[in-house]
Scaffold this active site. Sequence first.
Site, mmCIF file in Angstrom:
data_model
loop_
_atom_site.group_PDB
_atom_site.id
_atom_site.type_symbol
_atom_site.label_atom_id
_atom_site.label_comp_id
_atom_site.label_asym_id
_atom_site.label_seq_id
_atom_site.Cartn_x
_atom_site.Cartn_y
_atom_site.Cartn_z
ATOM 1 N N SER A 64 0.762 -1.345 -0.171
ATOM 2 C CA SER A 64 0.124 -0.081 -0.077
ATOM 3 C C SER A 64 0.962 1.278 0.203
ATOM 4 C CB SER A 64 -0.766 0.056 1.118
ATOM 5 O OG SER A 64 -1.966 -0.776 1.148
ATOM 6 N N LYS A 67 0.221 3.422 -2.984
ATOM 7 C CA LYS A 67 -0.975 4.278 -3.155
ATOM 8 C C LYS A 67 -0.714 5.799 -3.190
ATOM 9 C CE LYS A 67 -4.044 0.553 -0.961
ATOM 10 N NZ LYS A 67 -4.471 0.482 0.368
ATOM 11 N N TYR A 189 -3.043 -2.670 -10.612
ATOM 12 C CA TYR A 189 -3.017 -2.565 -9.064
ATOM 13 C C TYR A 189 -2.100 -3.549 -8.264
ATOM 14 C CZ TYR A 189 -4.463 -2.160 -4.138
ATOM 15 O OH TYR A 189 -4.282 -2.237 -2.818
ATOM 16 N N TYR A 241 -4.135 4.936 7.877
ATOM 17 C CA TYR A 241 -5.563 4.219 8.122
ATOM 18 C C TYR A 241 -6.252 5.107 9.162
ATOM 19 C CZ TYR A 241 -3.269 0.867 5.000
ATOM 20 O OH TYR A 241 -2.559 0.351 4.183
ATOM 21 N N VAL A 259 1.507 -3.614 3.815
ATOM 22 C CA VAL A 259 1.314 -4.998 4.620
ATOM 23 C C VAL A 259 2.620 -5.653 4.590
ATOM 24 C CG1 VAL A 259 -1.378 -5.048 4.807
ATOM 25 C CG2 VAL A 259 -0.125 -6.262 2.767
HETATM 26 N N1 GLN Z 1 -2.294 -5.671 -1.940
HETATM 27 C C1 GLN Z 1 -2.685 -5.475 -0.764
HETATM 28 C C2 GLN Z 1 -4.455 -5.347 -0.780
HETATM 29 O O1 GLN Z 1 -4.641 -4.571 -1.877
HETATM 30 C C3 GLN Z 1 -2.147 -4.350 0.066
HETATM 31 C C4 GLN Z 1 -2.443 -3.671 1.232
HETATM 32 C C5 GLN Z 1 -1.917 -2.912 2.097
HETATM 33 O O2 GLN Z 1 -0.587 -2.939 2.166
HETATM 34 N N2 GLN Z 1 -2.792 -2.434 2.955
HETATM 35 O O3 GLN Z 1 -5.058 -5.702 -0.160
#
Ligand code: GLN
Length: 430
Positions: A64, A67, A189, A241, A259
């Site tokens: 993430s 993003k 993505y 978050y 993550v």
């Molecule tokens: N690839 C993960 C997802 O889309 C990334 C989530 C994350 O890093 N929070 O669920």
Amino acid sequence: MAGLVQRYLDRIWREHAGCDDGQLADYIPELADVDPDGFGLALSSSDGFIYETGDAAVQFTIQSISKPFTYALALEMVGPEVVDASIGVEPSGEAFNEISVDPLSKTPKNPMINAGAIAAVALIPASSPEERFALIRDWYSAFAGRQLELDEQVYASEKATGSRNRAIGYMLQSFGVLDDDPDAVLDVYYRQCSLRVTATDLAKMGATLARGGVNPQTGRRVSNAAVVKRTLAVMVTCGMYDGAGDWVSAVGMPAKSGVGGGIVAVLPGQLGIGVYSPRLDAKGNSVRGVRVCRSLSEQLGLHFLTVARDSRATLRAVYDPEPGIRVYEAHGDLLFSGAEQVIRVADRERDAFQVAILDVSRIDDIDDAARALLSGMAEELRSDGKSGFVVDPDRSVIRADSALDASRFASVADAVDAARLWLDAARRGR
Ligand code: GLN
């Protein structure tokens, strides 16, 4: 002397090394398979000097943390009006993978949750998923200053297990947020999440944001400053978050977690930080990553509301009043990154002087982190057979009760006199 900053980072790393709280992400086997103890920390100054400690060179998937960068690319390519029509900027208070849109606008609440991130991918103008992914990969790579590689296994697993993200993609299509085929958008993505980075890459990517879009190492302008400002704003409010309020009060740096165990944190105008530690808390943030960012902010005074002014102009003048004696004149607010710059410059030039005089008589403000670094500088010089004096009439750096009080002078002229005596004594001693 640049070792002083290194030792700070090593100490903060050690403070958290023993912590094994949290769990590896296990929604795909590749993430559950990594060494849970991996722990790396890297810091890039705003002029591109890198400090690393622990497993800073270990590669992991960006997840993430991608993003904010794709959001920035969308802003750069199609402009804020088009982006705002598809993605909001309000913290969601929801899990990152929540299947939701804003109840009124029917668009994703922000670009840091999956719904907004998937919408951001769809905004990148391209005629094929391959072209879109190439634009994204090149964009991240320009921030990192090296070509980032795809982790094919993670990509395959993300794709095979992505039901929730598919649900989000089709939901977005039903609300008219995605015009393209949701599966084609999701494919890009998954690939962007599966790009491999190190803590050092993240520090460099963060430093590029800190510099308003200029990569300090390559010197290349990657992004325009307005795009960076908007991206950092969204990282402040939505990057961690639903812990945003706590994060802003305790850490105070725009940041983004993933993550895969990474966190990028940015101190605008000053530095970029990358941390890697794959055990996660319940929200999906790296446990040690969050703690390290807290410690760095507390111990080095890195909260963005403390460091409101730019400290790049810290070293106003460097001159040699006499051979062997070099004066470093600091101005403005002397905080961690300014002090880091002063000692790094002095360290680089150490062969050019026997006595360094640090003139802090024109600084407006100094904090504890900078004070500690600068007092350490005098000790380092001494252990190197040199000497360091400080021109500090207001006792900004050197307190009356300090062992360094004898090195403190009220004017440059007094310090130069003392330096001359020291040099004579040193020459006689040889
Ligand atoms: N690839 C993960 C997802 O889309 C990334 C989530 C994350 O890093 N929070 O669920």
